[in-house]
Design a protein around this motif. Structure first.
Motif, PDB file in Angstrom:
ATOM      1  N   ALA A  17       5.258  -5.521   8.205  1.00 50.70           N
ATOM      2  CA  ALA A  17       4.320  -5.790   7.110  1.00 50.70           C
ATOM      3  C   ALA A  17       3.337  -6.868   7.567  1.00 50.70           C
ATOM      4  O   ALA A  17       3.245  -7.942   6.965  1.00 50.70           O
ATOM      5  CB  ALA A  17       5.060  -6.226   5.857  1.00 50.70           C
ATOM      6  N   PRO A  18       2.586  -6.617   8.636  1.00 53.03           N
ATOM      7  CA  PRO A  18       1.724  -7.662   9.207  1.00 53.03           C
ATOM      8  C   PRO A  18       0.637  -8.154   8.257  1.00 53.03           C
ATOM      9  O   PRO A  18       0.199  -9.298   8.351  1.00 53.03           O
ATOM     10  CB  PRO A  18       1.114  -6.976  10.438  1.00 53.03           C
ATOM     11  CG  PRO A  18       1.193  -5.512  10.131  1.00 53.03           C
ATOM     12  CD  PRO A  18       2.458  -5.338   9.360  1.00 53.03           C
ATOM     13  N   LYS A  19       0.198  -7.295   7.338  1.00 54.12           N
ATOM     14  CA  LYS A  19      -0.835  -7.682   6.377  1.00 54.12           C
ATOM     15  C   LYS A  19      -0.242  -8.089   5.037  1.00 54.12           C
ATOM     16  O   LYS A  19      -0.984  -8.413   4.098  1.00 54.12           O
ATOM     17  CB  LYS A  19      -1.820  -6.531   6.185  1.00 54.12           C
ATOM     18  CG  LYS A  19      -2.591  -6.172   7.451  1.00 54.12           C
ATOM     19  CD  LYS A  19      -3.551  -5.014   7.199  1.00 54.12           C
ATOM     20  CE  LYS A  19      -4.312  -4.655   8.463  1.00 54.12           C
ATOM     21  NZ  LYS A  19      -5.252  -3.522   8.237  1.00 54.12           N
ATOM     22  N   GLY A  20       1.077  -8.055   4.941  1.00 54.44           N
ATOM     23  CA  GLY A  20       1.736  -8.421   3.705  1.00 54.44           C
ATOM     24  C   GLY A  20       2.216  -7.218   2.914  1.00 54.44           C
ATOM     25  O   GLY A  20       1.990  -6.063   3.287  1.00 54.44           O
ATOM     26  N   LEU A  21       2.891  -7.513   1.804  1.00 54.93           N
ATOM     27  CA  LEU A  21       3.444  -6.497   0.919  1.00 54.93           C
ATOM     28  C   LEU A  21       2.633  -6.441  -0.373  1.00 54.93           C
ATOM     29  O   LEU A  21       1.994  -7.407  -0.765  1.00 54.93           O
ATOM     30  CB  LEU A  21       4.904  -6.813   0.599  1.00 54.93           C
ATOM     31  CG  LEU A  21       5.863  -6.844   1.791  1.00 54.93           C
ATOM     32  CD1 LEU A  21       7.175  -7.500   1.389  1.00 54.93           C
ATOM     33  CD2 LEU A  21       6.106  -5.446   2.334  1.00 54.93           C
ATOM     34  N   ILE A  22       2.697  -5.296  -1.046  1.00 54.21           N
ATOM     35  CA  ILE A  22       2.051  -5.127  -2.339  1.00 54.21           C
ATOM     36  C   ILE A  22       2.993  -4.376  -3.260  1.00 54.21           C
ATOM     37  O   ILE A  22       3.940  -3.724  -2.816  1.00 54.21           O
ATOM     38  CB  ILE A  22       0.715  -4.348  -2.233  1.00 54.21           C
ATOM     39  CG1 ILE A  22       0.961  -2.949  -1.645  1.00 54.21           C
ATOM     40  CG2 ILE A  22      -0.309  -5.130  -1.425  1.00 54.21           C
ATOM     41  CD1 ILE A  22      -0.259  -2.042  -1.699  1.00 54.21           C
ATOM     42  N   SER A  23       2.735  -4.472  -4.564  1.00 50.70           N
ATOM     43  CA  SER A  23       3.467  -3.666  -5.531  1.00 50.70           C
ATOM     44  C   SER A  23       2.495  -2.731  -6.226  1.00 50.70           C
ATOM     45  O   SER A  23       1.341  -3.077  -6.455  1.00 50.70           O
ATOM     46  CB  SER A  23       4.169  -4.551  -6.565  1.00 50.70           C
ATOM     47  OG  SER A  23       3.211  -5.243  -7.346  1.00 50.70           O
ATOM     48  N   LYS A  24       2.969  -1.548  -6.537  1.00 48.86           N
ATOM     49  CA  LYS A  24       2.180  -0.593  -7.301  1.00 48.86           C
ATOM     50  C   LYS A  24       2.738  -0.574  -8.718  1.00 48.86           C
ATOM     51  O   LYS A  24       3.523   0.282  -9.096  1.00 48.86           O
ATOM     52  CB  LYS A  24       2.232   0.784  -6.642  1.00 48.86           C
ATOM     53  CG  LYS A  24       1.584   0.804  -5.257  1.00 48.86           C
ATOM     54  CD  LYS A  24       1.552   2.189  -4.655  1.00 48.86           C
ATOM     55  CE  LYS A  24       0.881   2.187  -3.284  1.00 48.86           C
ATOM     56  NZ  LYS A  24       0.820   3.542  -2.680  1.00 48.86           N
ATOM     57  N   GLY A  25       2.335  -1.567  -9.479  1.00 52.90           N
ATOM     58  CA  GLY A  25       2.870  -1.769 -10.816  1.00 52.90           C
ATOM     59  C   GLY A  25       2.876  -3.248 -11.111  1.00 52.90           C
ATOM     60  O   GLY A  25       2.754  -4.088 -10.207  1.00 52.90           O
ATOM     61  N   LYS A  26       3.022  -3.622 -12.384  1.00 54.43           N
ATOM     62  CA  LYS A  26       2.958  -5.028 -12.766  1.00 54.43           C
ATOM     63  C   LYS A  26       4.160  -5.817 -12.263  1.00 54.43           C
ATOM     64  O   LYS A  26       4.033  -6.946 -11.804  1.00 54.43           O
ATOM     65  CB  LYS A  26       2.853  -5.129 -14.293  1.00 54.43           C
ATOM     66  CG  LYS A  26       1.528  -4.631 -14.852  1.00 54.43           C
ATOM     67  CD  LYS A  26       1.468  -4.821 -16.356  1.00 54.43           C
ATOM     68  CE  LYS A  26       0.129  -4.351 -16.911  1.00 54.43           C
ATOM     69  NZ  LYS A  26       0.044  -4.519 -18.386  1.00 54.43           N
ATOM     70  N   GLU A  27       5.350  -5.231 -12.347  1.00 56.21           N
ATOM     71  CA  GLU A  27       6.560  -5.919 -11.930  1.00 56.21           C
ATOM     72  C   GLU A  27       7.242  -5.149 -10.805  1.00 56.21           C
ATOM     73  O   GLU A  27       7.236  -3.917 -10.786  1.00 56.21           O
ATOM     74  CB  GLU A  27       7.522  -6.086 -13.103  1.00 56.21           C
ATOM     75  CG  GLU A  27       6.993  -6.977 -14.209  1.00 56.21           C
ATOM     76  CD  GLU A  27       8.014  -7.183 -15.314  1.00 56.21           C
ATOM     77  OE1 GLU A  27       9.103  -6.551 -15.225  1.00 56.21           O
ATOM     78  OE2 GLU A  27       7.738  -7.953 -16.242  1.00 56.21           O
ATOM     79  N   LEU A  28       7.850  -5.880  -9.886  1.00 52.44           N
ATOM     80  CA  LEU A  28       8.596  -5.233  -8.803  1.00 52.44           C
ATOM     81  C   LEU A  28       9.877  -4.643  -9.374  1.00 52.44           C
ATOM     82  O   LEU A  28      10.590  -5.296 -10.148  1.00 52.44           O
ATOM     83  CB  LEU A  28       8.927  -6.242  -7.705  1.00 52.44           C
ATOM     84  CG  LEU A  28       7.840  -6.504  -6.661  1.00 52.44           C
ATOM     85  CD1 LEU A  28       6.592  -7.094  -7.302  1.00 52.44           C
ATOM     86  CD2 LEU A  28       8.354  -7.423  -5.560  1.00 52.44           C
ATOM     87  N   SER A  29      10.152  -3.405  -9.000  1.00 54.52           N
ATOM     88  CA  SER A  29      11.313  -2.705  -9.537  1.00 54.52           C
ATOM     89  C   SER A  29      12.392  -2.511  -8.487  1.00 54.52           C
ATOM     90  O   SER A  29      12.153  -2.664  -7.287  1.00 54.52           O
ATOM     91  CB  SER A  29      10.891  -1.334 -10.084  1.00 54.52           C
ATOM     92  OG  SER A  29      10.356  -0.536  -9.047  1.00 54.52           O
ATOM     93  N   GLU A  30      13.570  -2.182  -8.967  1.00 49.96           N
ATOM     94  CA  GLU A  30      14.716  -1.753  -8.145  1.00 49.96           C
ATOM     95  C   GLU A  30      15.409  -2.888  -7.388  1.00 49.96           C
ATOM     96  O   GLU A  30      16.194  -2.638  -6.475  1.00 49.96           O
ATOM     97  CB  GLU A  30      14.314  -0.653  -7.149  1.00 49.96           C
ATOM     98  CG  GLU A  30      13.912   0.648  -7.815  1.00 49.96           C
ATOM     99  CD  GLU A  30      15.063   1.380  -8.482  1.00 49.96           C
ATOM    100  OE1 GLU A  30      16.222   1.044  -8.211  1.00 49.96           O
ATOM    101  OE2 GLU A  30      14.783   2.286  -9.292  1.00 49.96           O
TER     102      GLU A  30
END
Length: 468
Positions: free
Chosen positions: A386-399
């Motif tokens: 993840a050299p550029k970082g992580l993102i979430s597709k949604g308001k809150e991180l799930s699972e």
């Protein structure tokens, strides 16, 4: 399906006509692996000299048929191109036509590799009107089993078009299409998939007996009539006939059936790759798909198979595609879209095998964990790829779930910090472990900025209480 065991019918027929005979794979419209010493083989009368003359250089190569009526030779291939003819002569002469030289891949596994437009794969159906491409060739092997290794199979090489694509592996096709378009070389794809098959059936019986856990897995395969429910049965009839055919590599999508005893799957994956590479006499790349989310309503068997598949990435020259974001219906074990699965497999091959360095191909993967926060109640997780970082597709991180020393997991809150994630819960004052998407049918929403989903994981090694 009725078990078919090939008999060397040509041995009986040879005294009558002494013709040179070729296996099904060595035929018109085939694709040969470029810039290698490829194997060509067949049968003829013992002692007969067989000569193969390839059209790209017209340099004949000869060999003498053995006492067992078998002949085999190797010949160098040029860089990708064609079409060429190949002349094979003994007491008779065979001229193969429309032969291309390029990249050849085996597409193997169970139903999610087998599934095609005919089986309802939606993006394969959409592809049919524009599928015609003479630079992509298919060899689809019929479903066969045998009690001993076979030397030939059935099937033929065909050009890719709307008719041939209908029954061909959609994952294999989309994989091959992207490689063909990116490298601009001919592609040969060999489809040897069988829905519902165990990995044990894709290995010789003797190999499945090497370790206690693999013996247990083989012994617990569900027996069924007209189905490949014995160790070695698919290997003997569908892999053994292909091992003389020179390939670039293999793609693999299987694992659902091995939920019956996931403890053995890591060993079995290593055995599969090691044995296949040994039989092909080539350290070829092996790229595979982690099984997709589906509501099995089990305990941890599915998560354990995915975990074994993640661990199997320690196989040299391997790579894994994650599919947690590619499921349209969690109650359908066969996700209806395969285009992106094939693309992600192709990206692994393009990045590693074909050294296209600008392609992002690896999913982010859990690396390490440390305790942080003023009260020590936060677990900070670090990730690879993840050299550029992580993102979430949604308001809150799930699972995400978290547990203390009592090993009771509860839903957790999570926050991205670049290529790290902080995880906590007000219910767990002293956290010990985190799990992510660690269940049958997760719906996670964490990705690398390049768009690849985070691999499901757990930070603990606690007993999953799997069936013993």
């Amino acid at each position: 399906m009725k078990k078919l065991i090939y008999v060397f019918f040509f041995l009986c027929a040879l005294p009558a006509y002494a013709d040179v005979i070729l296996p099904a794979l060595v035929a018109n419209h085939m694709v040969l692996q470029q810039q290698e010493s490829v194997r060509v083989w067949g049968w003829a009368e013992p002692g007969e000299v067989v000569t193969v003359t390839p059209g790209w250089d017209n340099q004949p190569v000869s060999t003498t048929t053995t006492d067992h009526a078998v002949w085999k030779l190797t010949m160098p291939t040029p860089a990708a191109g064609g079409p060429y003819s190949i002349t094979i002569s003994g007491r008779n002469t065979i001229v193969l036509t429309d032969v291309l030289v390029g990249e050849v891949w085996v597409c193997a596994g169970q139903s999610n590799m087998e599934w095609s437009a005919n089986r309802g794969v939606k993006d394969a159906l959409a592809e049919l009107p524009t599928a015609k491409n003479d630079l992509i060739r298919f060899f689809k092997m019929p479903k066969l089993t045998a009690d001993a290794p076979q030397t030939d199979t059935k099937g033929s090489w065909v050009l890719c078009d709307s008719a041939s694509l209908r029954a061909f592996s959609a994952v294999g096709y989309f994989f091959g299409k992207k490689i063909q378009q990116t490298l601009n070389v001919p592609i040969g794809l060999i489809d040897v998939a069988w829905g519902g098959s165990y990995i044990d059936s894709w290995l010789p019986v003797t190999v499945t007996q090497l370790y206690p856990d693999t013996r247990t897995s083989a012994a617990r395969m569900t027996k069924a009539a007209h189905w490949p429910s014995k160790p070695g049965s698919i290997y003997n009839a569908m892999i053994a006939p292909v091992i003389h055919y020179t390939i670039a590599g293999a793609i693999w999508y299987q694992g659902e059936s091995n939920r019956h005893y996931p403890q053995a799957y890591y060993h079995l994956m290593h055995l599969l790759v090691d044995h296949w590479r040994g039989m092909w006499q080539k350290d070829f790349p092996f790229y595979y798909v982690q099984i997709a989310p589906f509501t099995y309503n089990g305990e941890h068997q599915t998560a354990a198979v995915r975990e074994a598949q993640t661990q199997a990435m320690d196989i040299p020259k391997s790579g894994m595609v994650v599919t947690t974001d590619l499921v349209d219906n969690l109650k359908d074990i066969h996700p209806a879209y395969k285009h992106e699965v094939g693309n992600r497999l192709a990206n692994l091959a393009l990045a590693a095998t074909y050294e296209q360095k600008t392609i992002a191909a690896k999913s982010p993967q859990y690396q390490s964990m440390k305790v942080t926060g003023k009260k020590g109640h936060i677990l900070r997780l670090s990730f690879l790829n993840a050299p550029k970082g992580l993102i979430s597709k949604g308001k809150e991180l799930s699972e995400f779930t978290i547990a203390g020393a009592d090993k009771v997991f509860v839903p957790a809150k999570a926050r991205i910090r670049g290529n790290m994630i902080d995880v906590w819960s007000d219910e767990v004052k002293v956290p010990y472990a985190v799990r992510f998407a660690f269940r049958d049918a997760p719906e996670p929403n964490v990705f690398s900025k390049e768009g690849l989903p985070l691999i499901p994981f757990r930070t603990d090694d606690w007993d999953l209480k799997l069936p013993k």
